[in-house]
Design an enzyme around this catalytic site. Structure first.
Site, PDB file in Angstrom:
ATOM      1  N   TYR A  54       0.825  -1.216   0.000  1.00  0.00           N
ATOM      2  CA  TYR A  54       0.000   0.000   0.000  1.00  0.00           C
ATOM      3  C   TYR A  54       0.858   1.265   0.000  1.00  0.00           C
ATOM      4  O   TYR A  54       0.457   2.276  -0.592  1.00  0.00           O
ATOM      5  CB  TYR A  54      -1.035  -0.032   1.139  1.00  0.00           C
ATOM      6  CG  TYR A  54      -2.097  -1.043   0.786  1.00  0.00           C
ATOM      7  CD1 TYR A  54      -3.054  -0.737  -0.172  1.00  0.00           C
ATOM      8  CD2 TYR A  54      -2.071  -2.325   1.306  1.00  0.00           C
ATOM      9  CE1 TYR A  54      -3.973  -1.686  -0.578  1.00  0.00           C
ATOM     10  CE2 TYR A  54      -2.983  -3.277   0.910  1.00  0.00           C
ATOM     11  CZ  TYR A  54      -3.939  -2.952  -0.036  1.00  0.00           C
ATOM     12  OH  TYR A  54      -4.847  -3.890  -0.460  1.00  0.00           O
ATOM     13  N   ARG A  57       1.543   1.683  -3.636  1.00  0.00           N
ATOM     14  CA  ARG A  57       0.381   2.189  -4.387  1.00  0.00           C
ATOM     15  C   ARG A  57       0.098   3.649  -4.036  1.00  0.00           C
ATOM     16  O   ARG A  57      -0.286   4.442  -4.895  1.00  0.00           O
ATOM     17  CB  ARG A  57      -0.848   1.317  -4.098  1.00  0.00           C
ATOM     18  CG  ARG A  57      -0.712  -0.063  -4.735  1.00  0.00           C
ATOM     19  CD  ARG A  57      -1.955  -0.884  -4.571  1.00  0.00           C
ATOM     20  NE  ARG A  57      -3.123  -0.272  -5.204  1.00  0.00           N
ATOM     21  CZ  ARG A  57      -4.374  -0.640  -4.947  1.00  0.00           C
ATOM     22  NH1 ARG A  57      -4.605  -1.616  -4.092  1.00  0.00           N
ATOM     23  NH2 ARG A  57      -5.379  -0.033  -5.552  1.00  0.00           N
ATOM     24  N   GLN A  87     -15.215   2.168  -6.407  1.00  0.00           N
ATOM     25  CA  GLN A  87     -14.505   1.046  -5.788  1.00  0.00           C
ATOM     26  C   GLN A  87     -13.030   1.393  -5.622  1.00  0.00           C
ATOM     27  O   GLN A  87     -12.271   0.637  -5.038  1.00  0.00           O
ATOM     28  CB  GLN A  87     -14.628  -0.196  -6.677  1.00  0.00           C
ATOM     29  CG  GLN A  87     -16.048  -0.690  -6.822  1.00  0.00           C
ATOM     30  CD  GLN A  87     -16.165  -1.705  -7.956  1.00  0.00           C
ATOM     31  OE1 GLN A  87     -15.973  -2.890  -7.770  1.00  0.00           O
ATOM     32  NE2 GLN A  87     -16.491  -1.233  -9.144  1.00  0.00           N
ATOM     33  N   VAL A  89      -9.502   3.212  -4.545  1.00  0.00           N
ATOM     34  CA  VAL A  89      -8.952   3.740  -3.300  1.00  0.00           C
ATOM     35  C   VAL A  89      -8.101   4.987  -3.557  1.00  0.00           C
ATOM     36  O   VAL A  89      -7.643   5.627  -2.621  1.00  0.00           O
ATOM     37  CB  VAL A  89      -8.148   2.662  -2.535  1.00  0.00           C
ATOM     38  CG1 VAL A  89      -9.074   1.525  -2.112  1.00  0.00           C
ATOM     39  CG2 VAL A  89      -6.989   2.106  -3.363  1.00  0.00           C
ATOM     40  N   HIS A 105     -14.322   0.681  -1.075  1.00  0.00           N
ATOM     41  CA  HIS A 105     -13.224  -0.213  -0.675  1.00  0.00           C
ATOM     42  C   HIS A 105     -12.123   0.503   0.080  1.00  0.00           C
ATOM     43  O   HIS A 105     -11.010   0.004   0.154  1.00  0.00           O
ATOM     44  CB  HIS A 105     -12.665  -0.929  -1.914  1.00  0.00           C
ATOM     45  CG  HIS A 105     -13.646  -1.890  -2.521  1.00  0.00           C
ATOM     46  ND1 HIS A 105     -13.594  -2.332  -3.822  1.00  0.00           N
ATOM     47  CD2 HIS A 105     -14.740  -2.504  -1.970  1.00  0.00           C
ATOM     48  CE1 HIS A 105     -14.598  -3.179  -4.049  1.00  0.00           C
ATOM     49  NE2 HIS A 105     -15.312  -3.282  -2.941  1.00  0.00           N
ATOM     50  N   GLY A 171     -15.693   1.515 -16.146  1.00  0.00           N
ATOM     51  CA  GLY A 171     -14.444   0.808 -15.889  1.00  0.00           C
ATOM     52  C   GLY A 171     -14.449  -0.154 -14.727  1.00  0.00           C
ATOM     53  O   GLY A 171     -13.575  -0.094 -13.878  1.00  0.00           O
ATOM     54  N   THR A 172     -15.411  -1.035 -14.712  1.00  0.00           N
ATOM     55  CA  THR A 172     -15.388  -2.089 -13.683  1.00  0.00           C
ATOM     56  C   THR A 172     -15.810  -3.405 -14.304  1.00  0.00           C
ATOM     57  O   THR A 172     -16.756  -3.456 -15.097  1.00  0.00           O
ATOM     58  CB  THR A 172     -16.282  -1.755 -12.475  1.00  0.00           C
ATOM     59  OG1 THR A 172     -16.345  -2.909 -11.621  1.00  0.00           O
ATOM     60  CG2 THR A 172     -17.694  -1.344 -12.850  1.00  0.00           C
ATOM     61  N   PRO A 200     -17.435  -6.295 -19.121  1.00  0.00           N
ATOM     62  CA  PRO A 200     -17.899  -6.504 -17.744  1.00  0.00           C
ATOM     63  C   PRO A 200     -19.066  -7.491 -17.720  1.00  0.00           C
ATOM     64  O   PRO A 200     -19.755  -7.676 -18.729  1.00  0.00           O
ATOM     65  CB  PRO A 200     -18.346  -5.121 -17.307  1.00  0.00           C
ATOM     66  CG  PRO A 200     -17.643  -4.175 -18.208  1.00  0.00           C
ATOM     67  CD  PRO A 200     -17.511  -4.890 -19.516  1.00  0.00           C
TER      68      PRO A 200
HETATM   69  N1  APR Z   1     -11.191   3.035 -19.452  1.00  0.00           N
HETATM   70  C1  APR Z   1     -12.290   2.434 -18.909  1.00  0.00           C
HETATM   71  N2  APR Z   1     -12.304   1.157 -18.508  1.00  0.00           N
HETATM   72  C2  APR Z   1     -11.175   0.442 -18.653  1.00  0.00           C
HETATM   73  C3  APR Z   1      -9.994   0.987 -19.202  1.00  0.00           C
HETATM   74  C4  APR Z   1     -10.033   2.341 -19.619  1.00  0.00           C
HETATM   75  N3  APR Z   1      -8.956   2.946 -20.164  1.00  0.00           N
HETATM   76  N4  APR Z   1      -9.042   0.020 -19.208  1.00  0.00           N
HETATM   77  C5  APR Z   1      -9.598  -1.077 -18.670  1.00  0.00           C
HETATM   78  N5  APR Z   1     -10.892  -0.829 -18.331  1.00  0.00           N
HETATM   79  C6  APR Z   1     -11.881  -1.726 -17.729  1.00  0.00           C
HETATM   80  C7  APR Z   1     -11.676  -3.196 -17.997  1.00  0.00           C
HETATM   81  O1  APR Z   1     -12.260  -3.557 -19.248  1.00  0.00           O
HETATM   82  C8  APR Z   1     -12.394  -3.844 -16.824  1.00  0.00           C
HETATM   83  O2  APR Z   1     -13.772  -4.068 -17.108  1.00  0.00           O
HETATM   84  O3  APR Z   1     -11.788  -1.599 -16.328  1.00  0.00           O
HETATM   85  C9  APR Z   1     -12.278  -2.786 -15.720  1.00  0.00           C
HETATM   86  C10 APR Z   1     -11.323  -3.156 -14.623  1.00  0.00           C
HETATM   87  O4  APR Z   1     -11.784  -4.267 -13.926  1.00  0.00           O
HETATM   88  P1  APR Z   1     -11.035  -4.779 -12.614  1.00  0.00           P
HETATM   89  O5  APR Z   1      -9.567  -4.804 -12.859  1.00  0.00           O
HETATM   90  O6  APR Z   1     -11.685  -6.036 -12.188  1.00  0.00           O
HETATM   91  O7  APR Z   1     -11.300  -3.586 -11.574  1.00  0.00           O
HETATM   92  P2  APR Z   1     -12.580  -3.336 -10.653  1.00  0.00           P
HETATM   93  O8  APR Z   1     -13.826  -3.811 -11.316  1.00  0.00           O
HETATM   94  O9  APR Z   1     -12.508  -1.936 -10.193  1.00  0.00           O
HETATM   95  O10 APR Z   1     -12.240  -4.298  -9.438  1.00  0.00           O
HETATM   96  C11 APR Z   1     -13.098  -4.331  -8.313  1.00  0.00           C
HETATM   97  O11 APR Z   1     -11.491  -5.654  -7.169  1.00  0.00           O
HETATM   98  O12 APR Z   1      -9.433  -6.297  -6.263  1.00  0.00           O
HETATM   99  C12 APR Z   1     -10.406  -5.432  -6.307  1.00  0.00           C
HETATM  100  O13 APR Z   1     -10.737  -4.039  -4.506  1.00  0.00           O
HETATM  101  C13 APR Z   1     -10.331  -4.052  -5.850  1.00  0.00           C
HETATM  102  O14 APR Z   1     -11.959  -2.313  -6.083  1.00  0.00           O
HETATM  103  C14 APR Z   1     -11.333  -3.378  -6.745  1.00  0.00           C
HETATM  104  C15 APR Z   1     -12.306  -4.504  -7.068  1.00  0.00           C
END
Ligand code: APR
Length: 233
Positions: A54, A57, A87, A89, A105, A171-172, A200
């Site tokens: 951390y 990061r 989500q 940090v 988170h 972006g999740t 997603p």
């Molecule tokens: N713009 C938008 N989205 C993007 C980009 C971009 N430039 N690049 C990648 N992505 C998308 C990917 O396609 C994916 O769907 O961002 C998403 C990232 O997914 P994860 O890496 O799984 O991240 P997240 O969904 O935030 O993860 C949730 O998991 O480990 C944890 O606690 C951590 O809060 C986090 C949680």
């Protein structure tokens, strides 16, 4: 009337600022094992590695700037009643100017007592010292929700999402629960816009869904411009 727009973001909204996501091929979880750095057991048995992870990061996030996606979300407050649930940090939404940000988170720039989750402090130095203590005498730990821990802000986030007239998701991967289930707390028929270049997991979404397959820094400003035009008609 200013529309209530809720924006639910994940790591992808910060990807265009140069912060790694988790589950993309170059993501953090390709280089670190969750059980080594992001569980209560890791903190207990592997404290130094967790704190260093951390610290790294935190150090990295300070070198990054909000991108056009964060900035467009903040600027949307000029004409909409915006709530951000993230989500992430990092504090890039706040640094972009968003004034209502709920962190599901935790926050990199905060530490808390290992014993009392309500004793939360802003970090004084970028590097957390291993033996730093809270005022209750307990060791400090990153103010981060680890895997296997409850998500104290989840209920508040559900209530926010339930007020949305529009939900923008950015972006999740929608892979981590309970966060991913937030999309089910929108009222029926509320449109959901998803900005994400990847795939997603949207299988359980029943609301009208528009998937914009774009990077956040491009797709979010375009979508917000489009919504602004629709609302000013
Ligand atoms: N713009 C938008 N989205 C993007 C980009 C971009 N430039 N690049 C990648 N992505 C998308 C990917 O396609 C994916 O769907 O961002 C998403 C990232 O997914 P994860 O890496 O799984 O991240 P997240 O969904 O935030 O993860 C949730 O998991 O480990 C944890 O606690 C951590 O809060 C986090 C949680």
């Amino acid at each position: 009337m200013r529309p209530r727009i809720v924006v639910f973001t994940g790591a992808g909204v910060s990807a265009d600022s140069g912060i790694s996501t988790f589950r993309d091929s170059d993501g953090l979880w390709a280089n670190y094992r969750i059980e080594d750095v992001c569980t209560p057991e890791a903190l207990r048995y592997n404290r130094q590695q967790v704190i260093e992870f951390y610290n790294m990061r935190r150090r990295e996030s300070l070198t990054k700037e909000p991108n056009d996606g964060h900035l467009a979300i903040a600027k949307m407050e000029e004409w909409a009643d915006v709530r951000v649930v993230t989500q992430n940090v990092d504090n890039l939404h706040e640094r972009a100017g968003s004034t209502h940000v709920t962190h599901l988170h935790g926050e990199l720039m905060k530490l808390r007592s290992e014993l009392n989750p309500n004793l939360i402090y802003d970090v004084e130095e970028v590097e957390q010292q291993l033996d730093a203590r809270a005022e209750d005498g307990a060791l400090l730990r990153p103010h981060i929700v680890f895997f296997g821990e409850s998500v104290p802000m989840f209920e508040a986030a559900c209530e926010i999402v339930a007020t949305a007239e529009i939900l923008i998701v950015v972006g999740t991967s929608l892979a981590v629960y309970p966060a991913a289930s937030l999309v089910h707390y929108v009222r029926r028929d509320v449109p959901i816009y998803l900005v994400d270049p990847g795939n997603p997991d949207t299988r359980l979404i029943r609301n009208p869904l528009t998937h914009i397959r774009e990077r956040g820094a491009i797709g979010v400003p375009q979508l917000i411009e489009q919504l602004r035009n629709e609302f000013s008609k």
